[in-house]
Design an enzyme around this catalytic site. Structure first.
Site, mmCIF file in Angstrom:
data_model
loop_
_atom_site.group_PDB
_atom_site.id
_atom_site.type_symbol
_atom_site.label_atom_id
_atom_site.label_comp_id
_atom_site.label_asym_id
_atom_site.label_seq_id
_atom_site.Cartn_x
_atom_site.Cartn_y
_atom_site.Cartn_z
ATOM 1 C CD GLU A 142 -2.746 -1.237 2.462
ATOM 2 O OE1 GLU A 142 -2.519 -1.142 3.674
ATOM 3 O OE2 GLU A 142 -3.893 -1.250 1.983
ATOM 4 C CD GLU A 143 5.221 0.907 2.312
ATOM 5 O OE1 GLU A 143 6.184 0.565 1.593
ATOM 6 O OE2 GLU A 143 5.197 0.731 3.547
ATOM 7 C CD GLU A 183 2.251 -5.556 9.981
ATOM 8 O OE1 GLU A 183 2.862 -4.633 10.572
ATOM 9 O OE2 GLU A 183 1.284 -5.356 9.216
#
Ligand SMILES: *[C@@H]1O[C@H](CO)[C@@H](O)[C@H](O)[C@H]1NC(C)=O
Ligand SMILES: *[C@@H]1O[C@H](CO)[C@@H](O)[C@H](O)[C@H]1NC(C)=O
Ligand SMILES: *[C@@H]1O[C@H](CO)[C@@H](O)[C@H](O)[C@H]1NC(C)=O
Ligand SMILES: *[C@@H]1O[C@H](CO)[C@@H](O)[C@H](O)[C@H]1NC(C)=O
Ligand SMILES: *[C@@H]1O[C@H](CO)[C@@H](O)[C@H](O)[C@H]1NC(C)=O
Length: 574
Positions: free
Chosen positions: A200-201, A425
């Protein structure tokens, strides 16, 4: 998952981390923990998913530092592909109700207008939603075009099982196919637009996205034929060919790795490429390099370059031999939470290696090429290029060493997994302490798929076998036009008329897969096909009778398709 400023992070205090260091023991204890952790994150009844609608997967129950209490299409689809694989192979027969909840929830999300658009104006590219299945309207990296591809792959796996298990066709045709077709049409029409990557970058083109889109359209074309939609199938095949062509462009032949994003200004060494390889594994395709199969020379070379890029960036890797497993993360330049190893990235390396071992075992040999030589030299510095049959000592010693190397990655995760099996994560690059989102659903799914590969499990292929990269890439994903071919042809009983031609939509001159025309207005035979706009298309009609093929006489027929709309071509059999 999203890049954000690191806020001060109190390291989670946990008393006894470090599980038993053996891969066997870790698999035994972590398998049930990962399955339970995954199921706890699915609504409506998951113990950590309170407030989530039925079938909605929360990314993590963490509500601050970071807040991941949302549902992502990518994560959810990967999680449910894992469950659907377990269900359809009989490993867990209890999952059907949950899978039905998922298909219903996702069909609802498809119709939910959001900042990316409505269902027909780009909304399918929206990456995340609120857990009550309403739109998330805050600023975000959108669109992300891998979601529809991964979701259709999960749904097709389930739909194929239903069809094969006596469900009849109406449920699949009326309930699942409309959802699947929305996602596949979106991929077909938008694959050549820029996208935010899976982290998402970066807004550019992304290897993972291209690879999973290719898979989706390939298996989507076969599925469309199964449900009686050959012209839809041919449109998907046309763009799958273009995707396969484009996929090759990420390969950096000088440095032997996949440049994972075309933008972003990074090295491109990225877990993105390893995840692409495991999520497009097709054991029927052997070690095909065009589709970056796990045992292909390109994917193995890439794996070594990617793993090596972390040897010096994480303190916990200090002192580990240059040919042993180490902790790995998303990409070496990562600064999210200061840049740390990710459990799912470590599992993905192990999974690629187990997948490779499965394929070599199946084909009874392994190839060392000039491209993969450096990878294999890690295990035997004297190995040379060549084909090693499974009865050779080189094959035995290489595959044993590679299995031990793969187990080494599980042992890295084992070392940094707390005793209750919880997977967050990330884990800290210096201390190994778990950090960022707790109970990340994708971490649990990645453990389960790596363990399944370790045990030799494989799933149905998706059509990666026998593909040829088109000699010319066509990046124009749209526009397409609808062309109706009518041909006057008298036939004898048992004889049918087909069409084939020089594009994927017309099956690339293949008489075997040529498209059948309808005789509803005999002696006129007809078919409507989706073709690229403003393109010269050559074609011929053929007759088939009991396997015997008769081609029209020369020359080839030719049309130039219009720039938009539709066209009708009236011919007479020659
Ligand atoms: C087919 O499967 C779906 C999904 O589980 C179910 O809702 C439906 O009742 C089944 N139909 C038949 C005819 O078995
Ligand atoms: C992403 O990149 C494309 C192509 O450069 C550009 O048109 C688009 O506006 C960008 N999107 C965002 C959200 O930055
Ligand atoms: C579109 O496809 C062409 C040809 O394959 C490729 O060169 C181009 O980079 C693609 N653009 C995007 C944004 O994927
Ligand atoms: C028709 O197209 C095929 C495939 O490109 C080619 O091999 C063949 O020579 C063409 N026929 C004529 C008469 O040009
Ligand atoms: C093709 O044939 C159809 C049906 O006979 C007719 O309606 C149409 O006008 C014809 N189109 C062209 C371009 O000749």
């Amino acid at each position: 998952m999203r890049l954000s400023l690191l806020t001060s992070l109190a390291a989670l205090a946990f008393s006894s981390y470090a599980q038993s260091p053996s891969a066997d023991a870790y698999v035994a204890s972590e398998s049930p923990a990962a399955k339970a952790g995954l199921l706890a994150n699915i609504g409506p009844d998951g113990s950590k998913a309170s407030g989530a609608k039925a079938g909605v997967v929360i990314a993590s129950p963490s509500t601050s530092n970071p807040n991941y209490l949302y549902t992502w299409v990518r994560d959810s689809s990967l999680v449910f592909k894992t469950l659907i694989d377990q269900f359809t192979t009989g490993e867990d027969n209890s999952l059907r109700g949950l899978i039905d909840d998922f298909t219903t929830a996702e069909a609802g999300l498809q119709q939910t207008s959001n900042p990316s658009g409505s269902v027909s104006t780009g909304g399918l590219g929206e990456p995340k939603f609120n857990i009550d299945a309403t739109a998330f309207t805050g600023a975000w990296g959108r669109p992300q075009r891998d979601g529809p591809a991964l979701r259709s792959t999960a749904l097709i796996t389930y739909a194929n099982w239903l069809l094969a298990n006596g469900n009849g066709t109406s449920y699949v045709q009326n309930t699942l196919w409309p959802s699947i077709k929305l996602d596949l049409d979106y991929v077909q029409n938008n694959w050549n637009q820029s996208t935010f990557d899976l982290w998402e970058e970066i807004n550019s083109s992304s290897f993972f996205t291209t690879a999973v889109q290719h898979r989706a359209l390939r298996e989507g074309a076969a599925f469309a034929k199964t449900v009686g939609q050959p012209s839809v199938a041919s449109g998907y095949t046309t763009q799958a060919d273009n995707l396969l062509c484009f996929l090759q462009s990420y390969w950096n032949s000088d440095a032997g790795y996949v440049t994972s994003n075309t933008g972003g200004g990074r090295s491109g060494k990225d877990s993105n490429s390893v995840l692409a390889s495991i999520h497009t594994f097709d054991v029927d395709a052997g070690c095909d390099a065009a589709s970056f199969q796990p045992c292909s020379d390109k994917a193995l070379s890439n794996l070594k370059v990617y793993v090596d890029s972390f040897r010096s960036v994480y303190g916990i890797n200090n002192g580990i031999s240059a040919t042993a497993a180490v902790a790995v993360g998303r990409y070496p330049e990562d600064v999210y939470y200061n840049g740390n190893p990710w459990y799912l990235s470590v599992f993905a390396v192990a999974e690629q290696l187990y997948d490779a071992l499965i394929t070599w075992n199946k084909q009874g040999s392994l190839d060392v090429t000039s491209t993969s030589l450096a990878f294999f030299k890690q295990f035997d510095s004297s190995v040379t290029t060549g084909t090693y049959r499974s009865d050779s000592s080189t094959y035995s010693s290489l595959t044993s060493a590679i299995r031990a190397f793969a187990d080494g990655f599980l042992e890295i995760n084992a070392k940094y997994t707390p005793s209750n099996g919880a997977l967050s994560e990330q884990f800290d690059k210096s201390s190994g302490t778990p950090l960022s989102a707790a109970d990340l659903t994708w971490s649990y799914a990645s453990a389960l798929t790596a363990f399944a590969a370790r045990s030799g499990k494989t799933y149905a292929g998706w059509g990666a076998s026998g593909l040829t990269v088109p000699s010319q890439c066509n990046g124009n994903a749209g526009p397409t036009v609808s062309v109706t071919f009518n041909v006057q042809a008298t036939t004898v009983y048992g004889e049918n008329i087909y069409i084939t031609g020089n594009t994927g939509a017309l099956q690339n001159w293949s008489p075997d897969t040529a498209l059948l025309l309808s005789a509803a207005n005999y002696p006129m035979w007809s078919i409507t096909v989706t073709l690229p706009a403003s393109t010269v298309v050559e074609y011929k009609y053929i007759r088939k009778n009991n396997g015997q093929v008769t081609w029209e006489s020369d020359p080839n027929n030719s049309i130039t398709t219009p720039g938009s709309g539709s066209a009708t071509q009236n011919d007479t059999w020659r």
